[in-house]
Design an enzyme around this catalytic site. Structure first.
Site, PDB file in Angstrom:
ATOM      1  N   LYS A 212       0.854  -1.206   0.000  1.00 27.82           N
ATOM      2  CA  LYS A 212       0.000   0.000   0.000  1.00 27.82           C
ATOM      3  C   LYS A 212       0.881   1.243   0.000  1.00 27.82           C
ATOM      4  CE  LYS A 212      -3.761   2.076   2.778  1.00 27.82           C
ATOM      5  NZ  LYS A 212      -3.192   3.250   3.443  1.00 27.82           N
ATOM      6  N   SER A 234      -2.050   4.716  -3.668  1.00 33.81           N
ATOM      7  CA  SER A 234      -2.537   5.527  -2.541  1.00 33.81           C
ATOM      8  C   SER A 234      -1.473   6.516  -2.103  1.00 33.81           C
ATOM      9  CB  SER A 234      -2.850   4.568  -1.381  1.00 33.81           C
ATOM     10  OG  SER A 234      -3.066   5.273  -0.171  1.00 33.81           O
ATOM     11  N   HIS A 236      -1.928   7.726   0.921  1.00 31.58           N
ATOM     12  CA  HIS A 236      -2.222   7.640   2.353  1.00 31.58           C
ATOM     13  C   HIS A 236      -3.209   8.739   2.762  1.00 31.58           C
ATOM     14  CE1 HIS A 236      -0.268   5.330   5.813  1.00 31.58           C
ATOM     15  NE2 HIS A 236      -1.041   6.147   6.482  1.00 31.58           N
ATOM     16  N   ARG A 239      -1.550  12.075   3.682  1.00 29.87           N
ATOM     17  CA  ARG A 239      -0.991  12.266   5.029  1.00 29.87           C
ATOM     18  C   ARG A 239       0.515  12.032   5.132  1.00 29.87           C
ATOM     19  NH1 ARG A 239      -4.906  12.414   8.952  1.00 29.87           N
ATOM     20  NH2 ARG A 239      -3.855  11.170  10.540  1.00 29.87           N
ATOM     21  N   ASP A 267      -7.086   4.189  -3.511  1.00 23.63           N
ATOM     22  CA  ASP A 267      -7.890   4.936  -2.541  1.00 23.63           C
ATOM     23  C   ASP A 267      -7.552   6.415  -2.607  1.00 23.63           C
ATOM     24  OD1 ASP A 267      -5.692   5.551  -0.884  1.00 23.63           O
ATOM     25  OD2 ASP A 267      -6.174   4.050   0.629  1.00 23.63           O
ATOM     26  N   ALA A 269     -10.110   9.822  -1.175  1.00 20.68           N
ATOM     27  CA  ALA A 269     -11.300  10.666  -1.370  1.00 20.68           C
ATOM     28  C   ALA A 269     -12.402  10.004  -2.192  1.00 20.68           C
ATOM     29  CB  ALA A 269     -10.905  12.017  -1.955  1.00 20.68           C
ATOM     30  N   ILE A 270     -12.421   8.695  -2.222  1.00 20.29           N
ATOM     31  CA  ILE A 270     -13.548   8.008  -2.872  1.00 20.29           C
ATOM     32  C   ILE A 270     -14.733   8.113  -1.923  1.00 20.29           C
ATOM     33  CG2 ILE A 270     -14.387   5.734  -3.644  1.00 20.29           C
ATOM     34  CD1 ILE A 270     -11.571   5.416  -4.876  1.00 20.29           C
ATOM     35  N   GLY A 290     -11.476   5.441   3.320  1.00 22.85           N
ATOM     36  CA  GLY A 290     -10.935   5.682   4.657  1.00 22.85           C
ATOM     37  C   GLY A 290     -11.865   6.468   5.555  1.00 22.85           C
TER      38      GLY A 290
HETATM   39  C1  LIG Z   1      -6.969   9.198  10.670  1.00 23.74           C
HETATM   40  C2  LIG Z   1      -6.319   8.312   9.669  1.00 23.74           C
HETATM   41  C3  LIG Z   1      -5.545   7.230  10.106  1.00 23.74           C
HETATM   42  C4  LIG Z   1      -4.943   6.377   9.187  1.00 23.74           C
HETATM   43  N1  LIG Z   1      -4.229   5.292   9.629  1.00 23.74           N
HETATM   44  C5  LIG Z   1      -3.694   4.438   8.716  1.00 23.74           C
HETATM   45  C6  LIG Z   1      -3.012   3.263   9.128  1.00 23.74           C
HETATM   46  O1  LIG Z   1      -2.858   2.982  10.317  1.00 23.74           O
HETATM   47  N2  LIG Z   1      -2.495   2.443   8.179  1.00 23.74           N
HETATM   48  C7  LIG Z   1      -2.636   2.712   6.842  1.00 23.74           C
HETATM   49  O2  LIG Z   1      -2.180   1.960   6.007  1.00 23.74           O
HETATM   50  N3  LIG Z   1      -3.285   3.825   6.433  1.00 23.74           N
HETATM   51  C8  LIG Z   1      -3.830   4.660   7.323  1.00 23.74           C
HETATM   52  N4  LIG Z   1      -4.519   5.756   6.883  1.00 23.74           N
HETATM   53  C9  LIG Z   1      -4.714   5.958   5.429  1.00 23.74           C
HETATM   54  C10 LIG Z   1      -5.962   5.183   4.933  1.00 23.74           C
HETATM   55  O3  LIG Z   1      -5.787   3.815   5.022  1.00 23.74           O
HETATM   56  C11 LIG Z   1      -6.297   5.520   3.469  1.00 23.74           C
HETATM   57  O4  LIG Z   1      -5.171   5.294   2.663  1.00 23.74           O
HETATM   58  C12 LIG Z   1      -6.799   6.932   3.256  1.00 23.74           C
HETATM   59  O5  LIG Z   1      -7.469   7.416   4.392  1.00 23.74           O
HETATM   60  C13 LIG Z   1      -7.735   6.934   2.051  1.00 23.74           C
HETATM   61  O6  LIG Z   1      -8.238   8.203   1.803  1.00 23.74           O
HETATM   62  P1  LIG Z   1      -9.712   8.697   2.285  1.00 23.74           P
HETATM   63  O7  LIG Z   1      -9.681   8.718   3.762  1.00 23.74           O
HETATM   64  O8  LIG Z   1      -9.787  10.055   1.702  1.00 23.74           O
HETATM   65  O9  LIG Z   1     -10.733   7.737   1.735  1.00 23.74           O
HETATM   66  C14 LIG Z   1      -5.111   6.621   7.795  1.00 23.74           C
HETATM   67  C15 LIG Z   1      -5.894   7.708   7.371  1.00 23.74           C
HETATM   68  C16 LIG Z   1      -6.499   8.538   8.292  1.00 23.74           C
HETATM   69  C17 LIG Z   1      -7.359   9.672   7.804  1.00 23.74           C
END
Ligand SMILES: Cc1cc2nc3c(=O)[nH]c(=O)nc-3n(C[C@H](O)[C@H](O)[C@H](O)COP(=O)(O)O)c2cc1C
Length: 340
Positions: A212, A234, A236, A239, A267, A269-270, A290
């Site tokens: 990922k 992705s 993330h 982030r 992934d 903003a879907i 997410g």
């Molecule tokens: C608060 C928060 C915590 C997250 N923690 C993890 C995590 O522990 N492991 C991980 O692979 N991705 C983590 N992510 C990323 C999500 O798995 C994902 O890639 C992302 O949120 C997708 O975008 P979306 O939230 O806009 O749908 C996190 C995202 C957010 C917003």
């Protein structure tokens, strides 16, 4: 009967940090990490949402009345729609909801299963942030995907072992978390992995292994060389790096380069069934969602996530109906117009 609006309004009451905006697009929470936002200027999260809106669905309304099916499969496991819960950790710190990660995961995994789909589960700085969620996946007959952070060798090895013993359907690793400064400084630090490091991991893993955090053709080809069975395109949720492209923007060139040799998920903003349709038309095998999934669990527990997934499935069906698609396989590139 409870609706998505009921669940979301409950989430809004419970979240003391996340604003639960009418559209979750990263604008209000720019730079709020910890918090639900994107890193720095927050532009990577915002761009994820913006670029999806630059894709348009083509209508095709001279068609039959066959029933429309969103059924798909995840590495051979049947799912009611190719939409999965993304791994999220730190519910309290990021959303300000009074919900510990373990209870969150229990509700998430159970709710996804009730909806006929699957959840990726999270990992964190303390061992129990992995052992807890993976134990929950085990309790649900392995129907879930533990997601391991790119820890140093030994810490990664025992986690992979535990996921295999849980009989999980697959295991993922968010290799882009190697860029998270707080985790680089933790007791067991995360770190970058070379193709050789990853080869060693995949060759000792009996489960499908998903990387990922792939955002380029170069990265996808490295994942392939490392023996990955799948990738998640992705950033993330914006982030880990400010000013990154959106996953949806780089998806198509990655799909072309991989040419069916790995499963490809995306992934970022879907938010609607239409967004799912667009990602599938660009060649994704499935998508992860997410933040809204977290809102669903915070606002309604397992029932909330079931209601959310049903809403997405209904929207996806409507997009399929209006574009002449009867099955997921019918959602092909010619069903959309991309304006970027
Ligand atoms: C608060 C928060 C915590 C997250 N923690 C993890 C995590 O522990 N492991 C991980 O692979 N991705 C983590 N992510 C990323 C999500 O798995 C994902 O890639 C992302 O949120 C997708 O975008 P979306 O939230 O806009 O749908 C996190 C995202 C957010 C917003």
């Amino acid at each position: 009967m409870k609706t998505w609006e009921d669940v979301y309004s409950e989430a809004r009451k419970k979240c003391k940090i996340c604003r639960c905006c009418p559209v979750c697009n990263g604008l209000a929470c720019r730079g709020e990490t910890p918090g639900p936002g994107g890193k720095g200027s927050g532009e990577s999260f915002v761009r994820n949402a913006k670029m999806l809106k630059e894709i348009f669905i083509t209508m095709d309304t001279i068609t039959g009345n066959e029933e429309i099916s969103t059924n798909a499969d995840f590495f051979g496991h049947p799912v009611s729609l190719p939409v999965y819960a993304a791994p999220i950790s730190g519910i309290k710190q990021n959303y300000g909801a009074d919900l510990d990660d373990l209870t969150y995961t229990e509700e998430l995994v159970a709710g996804c299963l009730e909806a006929g789909t699957l959840a990726f589960t999270g990992d964190g700085m303390h061992d129990e942030m992995f052992t807890g969620p993976t134990g929950i996946v085990k309790k649900h007959n392995g129907y879930g995907i533990p997601t391991v952070k790119p820890w140093e060798k030994e810490a990664m090895q025992w986690r992979l072992q535990m996921a295999q013993e849980a009989n999980a359907l697959a295991i993922a690793s968010d290799i882009d978390a190697s860029g998270l400064t707080n985790l680089r400084k933790s007791v067991t630090p995360v770190g970058f992995k070379t193709v050789e490091d990853l080869k060693e991991i995949t060759s000792n893993c009996s489960l499908p292994f998903i990387l990922k955090g792939i955002m380029s053709v170069k990265g996808a080809l490295k994942a392939l060389e490392a023996g990955a069975d799948g990738i998640i395109v992705s950033n993330h949720g914006g982030r880990v790096l400010d000013d990154s492209l959106a996953g949806i923007e780089v998806l198509e060139e990655i799909v072309k380069a991989v040419d069916g040799r790995m499963k490809i998920f995306v992934d970022g903003a879907i938010r609607t069934g239409n967004d799912v349709f667009k990602a599938l038309a660009l060649g994704a095998d499935g998508v992860l969602i997410g933040r809204p999934v977290s809102h669903a669990v915070i606002g309604g527990g397992r029932e909330g996530i079931r209601i959310y997934m049903e809403k997405i499935a209904l929207e996806l069906k409507e997009a399929m109906a209006m574009s002449g698609c009867k099955t997921i396989k019918d959602i092909t590139r010619d069903k959309i117009t991309v304006k970027f």
